[in-house]
Design an enzyme around this catalytic site. Structure first.
Site, PDB file in Angstrom:
ATOM      1  N   ARG A 264       0.839  -1.206   0.000  1.00 43.63           N
ATOM      2  CA  ARG A 264       0.000   0.000   0.000  1.00 43.63           C
ATOM      3  C   ARG A 264       0.866   1.245   0.000  1.00 43.63           C
ATOM      4  O   ARG A 264       1.933   1.279   0.612  1.00 43.63           O
ATOM      5  CB  ARG A 264      -0.914  -0.012   1.232  1.00 43.63           C
ATOM      6  N   LYS A 279      -2.551  -9.193   6.688  1.00 42.58           N
ATOM      7  CA  LYS A 279      -3.716  -9.402   7.541  1.00 42.58           C
ATOM      8  C   LYS A 279      -3.833 -10.885   7.858  1.00 42.58           C
ATOM      9  O   LYS A 279      -3.772 -11.719   6.947  1.00 42.58           O
ATOM     10  CB  LYS A 279      -4.995  -8.920   6.851  1.00 42.58           C
ATOM     11  N   LYS A 292      -3.694  -6.899  11.844  1.00 39.16           N
ATOM     12  CA  LYS A 292      -3.025  -6.339  10.670  1.00 39.16           C
ATOM     13  C   LYS A 292      -1.677  -5.793  11.106  1.00 39.16           C
ATOM     14  O   LYS A 292      -1.590  -4.979  12.025  1.00 39.16           O
ATOM     15  CB  LYS A 292      -3.858  -5.229  10.028  1.00 39.16           C
ATOM     16  N   LYS A 456     -12.548  -5.526  -0.216  1.00 37.73           N
ATOM     17  CA  LYS A 456     -12.201  -5.004  -1.542  1.00 37.73           C
ATOM     18  C   LYS A 456     -11.427  -6.045  -2.345  1.00 37.73           C
ATOM     19  O   LYS A 456     -11.626  -6.184  -3.557  1.00 37.73           O
ATOM     20  CB  LYS A 456     -11.371  -3.724  -1.397  1.00 37.73           C
TER      21      LYS A 456
END
Length: 738
Positions: A264, A279, A292, A456
């Site tokens: 990310r 995660k 996480k 997502k």
């Protein structure tokens, strides 16, 4: 509900002269020539009227936006002056701060109204163009799309305005003492446990939701020293998986220890810092919580790290030399990095799906007890090479896109533009502590739709890789269902009925308790083309109604109802400045609330259904079917005690069977000839019970292992076996007597 009626019901009284004349444009479409054909003259007249309506809406929207921005600048000066006066000999009074807070509420309401105005008009233009092309067979949509882009009244971004209002509101609410702390994502924590609940938000409700939340939590700004830019809210993540989609299946089935690995970054593609996150899902029965964890890498070292060329010792060498973290923290990060690197190499993980969205986070800096984030413009993009096309090449991410939403340069098969925003409510409360009341009111409102365990990564993989995915999430078949709901209770941003309009004469304003429109307003609406005789009053929230919902909003006493949302009441603005009148007004309000509570209790008591009657309305049921060749995965919670419960049930049935067999043997061995006949029926019942219990045990065991979403209770067998036992006792009695 038809759009024309929806437009009439949603009109804001201040703005109704400036809405699209939808009914007038429809009348032009109905005005054909003598031969009933759509002529070139008719087309020219329609296009000219359409252009005029676009010009009117665009000019008004720009004017209101400019006006709101100017008022925000003025409020900024007033708030800063008020804050500076606190440390002087003559600080502002509490009443002055209340007036500032009220003025900010008015601006919030204006922003909300403008957002609703924009959304409704944009929908109106889309509807009338679609109707034009369908009725006349003259294709106008592509041409008018260019005109809309030339006057993009619907593309205004309210996020910078929301950030500014949040800062001002926080200063006024805390009287110049906002909560201080670390505003970095996640604070200073690398491993943190939170209770997270996810919701979908329709685009019509996004701005209203943001304005409601900032009344209670400030917008979390990571860098307060610079002006907010759109890029600051962009978040991109690359999810990794292998050709078998091992991680996808584990996360979907919520297997114990299931992992998700993603990379990310925040902001644009030029960002130098990339976070490697993992995660890990933990079942509740383990006594652990899903966690996480993440560590950071420089972008230039990501490819080498994923190949194994860049070692963990190299990655954390500088961190050890700086000494900003304790040796224990660094050891934990190194262990995490080794595990992630090992997993990538052994499982052959590759980039599969990218998620992009703009996040607005609401949180007190340094206080993670309540954190709310709203992700808009959510988009999933393919990163894999499963079809032979090397989208990312040898890189850890594809480079032909950045944060240029909506990524029109990509082919349709490579992109999934999610239709809703995603709201995440994250709580770090103590054991047994309830979340704040305003949070409970928010998640129970019509503004959100709960979607537990929405992911997502899972949605993007299931959508973009249909040929490789057989098991799909439970929400997948419901994507074509409209999530907009009617207002179930007074909640949201309200404009009370006794508002004095700034854009129309006070003589034209509706009475505070009237639901009917005056004759002057009726004529004005007729000139606007709607010909409406219904109320032009806008009800709080202004949600689109679904066709199968018919409801009436009771606004008669709306100003007395305690609201969590933003209200505008100019009757308080100046006359409330005296404490005596304020106390009187508060007393009247409390009396009104008490009377209404008593009245509503009588109404609810009267409407309570009488036993034996069918006054309960029918509940609409929807049946969703999986697409051909797919299976829907329903989340089923399985704990070790479920297996033990199944074993206990089997042993209980077996125990009863042993007792019956013992009774049968006793009757056979010690009874007379008649008892020997009776023992036969007990033995048959015992055998049936044993075989039945074995079959039921094995069936339940298989269903539990497969996590099947079925009924596990025995609806028939228990009664049948009890009946067989009673029958055996009766047969024994009959034989002994006769």
């Amino acid at each position: 509900m038809r759009f024309g009626q929806q437009l009439k019901d949603s009109l804001i009284r201040d703005y109704y002269y400036y809405y699209i004349d939808y009914q007038g444009l429809k009348d032009l479409l109905d005005a054909r020539g003598a031969d009933g054909e759509w002529s070139e003259e008719s087309e020219e007249a329609f296009v000219k009227a359409l252009e005029e309506e676009l010009e009117k809406v665009y000019d008004f929207q720009k004017l209101r936006t400019y006006s709101i921005n100017q008022r925000v600048k003025e409020m900024d000066v007033k708030v800063q002056d008020a804050i500076r006066s606190i440390d002087t000999s003559s600080p502002l009074s509490e009443q002055a701060f209340e007036d500032l807070e009220f003025d900010l509420e008015e601006i919030l309401s204006d922003v909300h109204d403008l957002a609703k105005f924009t959304q409704l008009n944009y929908t109106g233009f889309q509807k009338i163009i679609k109707k034009h092309d369908k009725v006349t067979h003259w294709i106008l949509r592509p041409i008018f799309a260019a005109r809309l882009n030339a006057k993009p009244f619907f593309k205004d971004d309210y996020d910078p305005l929301v950030v500014k209002l949040s800062k001002l509101y926080d200063l006024v609410r805390t009287r110049g003492n906002p909560v201080q702390g670390d505003s970095s994502a996640g604070g200073g924590q690398q491993n943190f446990v939170r209770q997270t609940t996810k919701y979908w938000v329709h685009p019509d409700n996004i701005t209203e939701l943001k304005l409601l939340i900032l009344k209670h939590l400030p917008v979390l700004v990571f860098n307060a020293s610079k002006e907010f830019e759109k890029e600051d809210s962009a978040i991109s993540s690359i999810y990794y998986d292998n050709a078998d989609l091992e991680l996808y299946r584990g996360r979907l089935e919520k297997s114990e220890g299931a992992e998700a690995v993603r990379l990310r970054w925040y902001g644009g593609m030029s960002t130098d810092t990339v976070f490697v996150e993992r995660k890990t899902h933990r079942e509740d029965w383990t006594g652990e919580k899903s966690v996480k964890a993440r560590f950071s890498l420089k972008e230039k070292n990501v490819n080498a790290f994923l190949r194994g060329d860049y070692t963990v010792d190299q990655a954390f060498k500088k961190m050890r030399e700086d000494g900003k973290k304790s040796p224990k923290e660094i050891e934990d990060l190194e262990q995490l990095a080794r595990e992630v690197q090992y997993s990538v190499l052994t499982r052959k993980l590759k980039p599969v799906v990218r998620s992009f969205y703009n996040r607005t986070a609401f949180q007190l800096p340094g206080d993670a007890r309540v954190r709310i984030s709203l992700d808009t413009e959510l988009t999933m993009v393919r990163e894999d090479d499963f079809d032979g096309r090397r989208r990312a090449g040898n890189n850890w991410r594809r480079m032909d896109i950045g944060i240029d939403w909506p990524f029109n340069q990509l082919p349709d098969k490579d992109v999934e533009r999610f239709p809703y925003a995603v709201l995440e409510v994250k709580l770090q409360t103590q054991m047994g502590q309830e979340p704040p009341q305003w949070v409970r009111d928010l998640v129970a409102s019509h503004l959100v739709e709960a979607v537990p365990k929405f992911s997502k990564f899972i949605h993007g993989t299931a959508t973009l890789l249909p040929s490789k995915v057989k098991l799909i999430p439970y929400w997948f078949p419901q994507m074509d269902v409209d999530i907009r709901k009617p207002i179930s209770h007074q909640f949201g941003i309200e404009r009370p009925n006794n508002l004095t309009s700034s854009l129309s004469n006070s003589d034209d304003i509706l009475s505070s308790n009237s639901g009917d429109i005056t004759m002057d307003e009726e004529e004005a609406l007729a000139h606007n083309g709607d010909g409406s005789s219904a109320s032009a009053q806008r009800h709080g929230g202004d949600n689109y109604e679904e066709e199968h919902h018919d409801y009436v909003s009771d606004d008669e006493d709306a100003e007395h109802i305690p609201l969590m949302g933003i209200s505008r009441d100019r009757s308080r603005s100046r006359s409330r400045r005296t404490a005596q009148f304020h106390n009187f007004n508060e007393t009247v309000r409390q009396i009104g609330q008490t009377m209404r509570s008593w009245t509503e209790s009588l109404i609810f008591e009267a409407e309570r259904p009488v036993p034996g009657t069918s006054t309960v309305p029918a509940i609409e049921e929807r049946v969703f079917h999986a697409p051909p060749g797919k299976l829907i995965h329903i989340p089923v919670r399985i704990e070790p005690k479920v297996y033990f419960a199944n074993e206990r049930t089997f042993l209980n049935w077996l125990e009863i069977g042993i007792y019956l067999s013992a009774i049968s043997g006793s009757l056979r061995a010690f009874g007379n000839e008649r008892a020997a006949y009776a023992s036969f029926f007990f033995m048959i019942t015992a055998v049936l019970m044993v075989f039945y219990s074995i079959g039921l045990y094995l069936w339940r065991l298989r269903a539990i292992r497969l996590r099947r979403a079925i009924r596990y209770d025995d609806q028939i067998g228990t009664g049948f076996m009890c009946g067989a036992f009673v029958l055996s006792v009766l047969v024994n009695y009959v034989i002994q007597v006769w």
